[in-house]
Write a protein that holds these residues in place. Structure first.
Motif, PDB file in Angstrom:
ATOM      1  N   GLN A  63       0.824  -1.123   0.076  1.00 19.75           N
ATOM      2  CA  GLN A  63       0.066   0.106   0.006  1.00 19.75           C
ATOM      3  C   GLN A  63       0.808   1.216   0.227  1.00 19.75           C
ATOM      4  O   GLN A  63       0.412   2.408  -0.600  1.00 19.75           O
ATOM      5  N   GLY A 114     -12.174   3.942   1.835  1.00 23.88           N
ATOM      6  CA  GLY A 114     -12.451   3.036   1.129  1.00 23.88           C
ATOM      7  C   GLY A 114     -11.892   1.568   1.631  1.00 23.88           C
ATOM      8  O   GLY A 114     -11.945   1.434   2.564  1.00 23.88           O
ATOM      9  N   GLU A 115     -10.994   0.966   0.626  1.00 23.74           N
ATOM     10  CA  GLU A 115     -10.716  -0.466   1.026  1.00 23.74           C
ATOM     11  C   GLU A 115      -9.685  -0.379   2.096  1.00 23.74           C
ATOM     12  O   GLU A 115      -9.429  -1.328   2.808  1.00 23.74           O
ATOM     13  N   ARG A 116      -8.954   0.673   1.827  1.00 22.98           N
ATOM     14  CA  ARG A 116      -7.666   0.599   2.962  1.00 22.98           C
ATOM     15  C   ARG A 116      -8.198   0.838   4.330  1.00 22.98           C
ATOM     16  O   ARG A 116      -7.871   0.189   5.473  1.00 22.98           O
ATOM     17  N   ARG A 118     -11.355  -0.014   5.147  1.00 27.09           N
ATOM     18  CA  ARG A 118     -12.001  -1.283   5.520  1.00 27.09           C
ATOM     19  C   ARG A 118     -10.782  -2.423   6.174  1.00 27.09           C
ATOM     20  O   ARG A 118     -11.102  -3.018   7.188  1.00 27.09           O
ATOM     21  N   ALA A 119      -9.877  -2.701   5.494  1.00 29.26           N
ATOM     22  CA  ALA A 119      -8.806  -3.381   5.873  1.00 29.26           C
ATOM     23  C   ALA A 119      -8.116  -3.042   7.310  1.00 29.26           C
ATOM     24  O   ALA A 119      -7.872  -3.825   8.182  1.00 29.26           O
TER      25      ALA A 119
ATOM     26  N   VAL B  35     -17.281   2.586   6.695  1.00 30.69           N
ATOM     27  CA  VAL B  35     -16.455   2.785   5.249  1.00 30.69           C
ATOM     28  C   VAL B  35     -16.861   4.403   5.070  1.00 30.69           C
ATOM     29  O   VAL B  35     -16.069   5.144   4.442  1.00 30.69           O
TER      30      VAL B  35
END
Lengths: 161, 62
Positions: A63, A114-116, A118-119, B35
């Motif tokens: 990342q 976003g996805e980061r 969430r992770a 989110v």
């Protein structure tokens, strides 16, 4: 969002990613110490935690690279928050490592999207569960030092100087 | 074993398992919600979700 604000947000996210990576480097090192001191019956748990932190570390390296930066490197050694002469201290250290990582991921949740994000939330959750596995005690707000009575120890497993 | 009027299973182990499942589902919903949330709120939601998952673990361990 203006261009300046977008750049500032990206900069904050990158700093939070690097902080998380540094914390994972410290956790991987710390679990090496834990593994050397803990009793045989809990070595499987140590191995699983060690592998989980290595996997998170590798994700963070990617990342940071994707963000166009150079991932922070692991230190040669880390100062432990307390002496770890026996299995009981090893269990305390493992819980401390998880609490430290949880705090860093909570900040990464705030500073990412976003996805980061969430992770990061998933990583915080895993750290909180591992922490109670080690300590047997749950806390109301894992990773939030300002809401914890005792407070997490920010200096846990700081790089040795 | 019959469920009580409250919907809580009479069997203690099953009741704990059900409670742990509910905790995990709530944690999953919070993880979804965070989110799109503003930064500090997302951080708080992530922490509360993590606490729920940890509590679920404590409810089901041995």
């Amino acid at each position: 969002m203006s261009e300046g604000e977008t750049a500032a947000a990206k900069d904050r996210e990158l700093r939070a990613l690097q902080a998380a990576l540094a914390a994972e480097h410290a956790a991987v090192y710390g679990y090496g110490v834990v593994g050397g001191r803990i009793g045989k019956e809990r070595r499987g748990e140590v191995r699983a935690a060690y592998d989980a932190h290595r996997a998170r570390r590798d994700v963070l390296v990617r990342q940071v690279r994707d963000a166009g930066a150079t991932p922070v490197a692991a230190a040669a050694g880390y100062a432990l928050p307390f002496a770890v002469p026996d299995a009981a201290a090893a269990v305390r250290l493992a819980a401390e490592l998880e609490d430290r990582v949880a705090g860093i991921y909570a900040d990464l949740v705030r500073d990412s999207t976003g996805e980061r994000r969430r992770a990061a939330a998933e990583a915080l959750r895993e750290a909180a569960v591992r922490s109670v596995r080690w300590s047997g005690k749950s806390v109301a707000f894992p990773g939030l030092a300002e809401r914890s009575g005792a407070g997490t120890t920010p200096g846990a497993a700081a790089p040795a100087r | 074993m019959a469920a009580s009027p409250s919907g809580v299973p009479g069997d203690e182990k099953e009741a704990l398992a059900q409670l742990a499942r509910a905790e995990r589902e709530l944690a999953d919903r919070r993880a979804e919600g965070l989110v799109e949330a503003p930064g500090e709120l997302a951080r708080l939601l992530a922490s509360v979700a993590a606490a729920g998952a940890a509590r679920a673990y404590l409810l089901t361990k041995a």
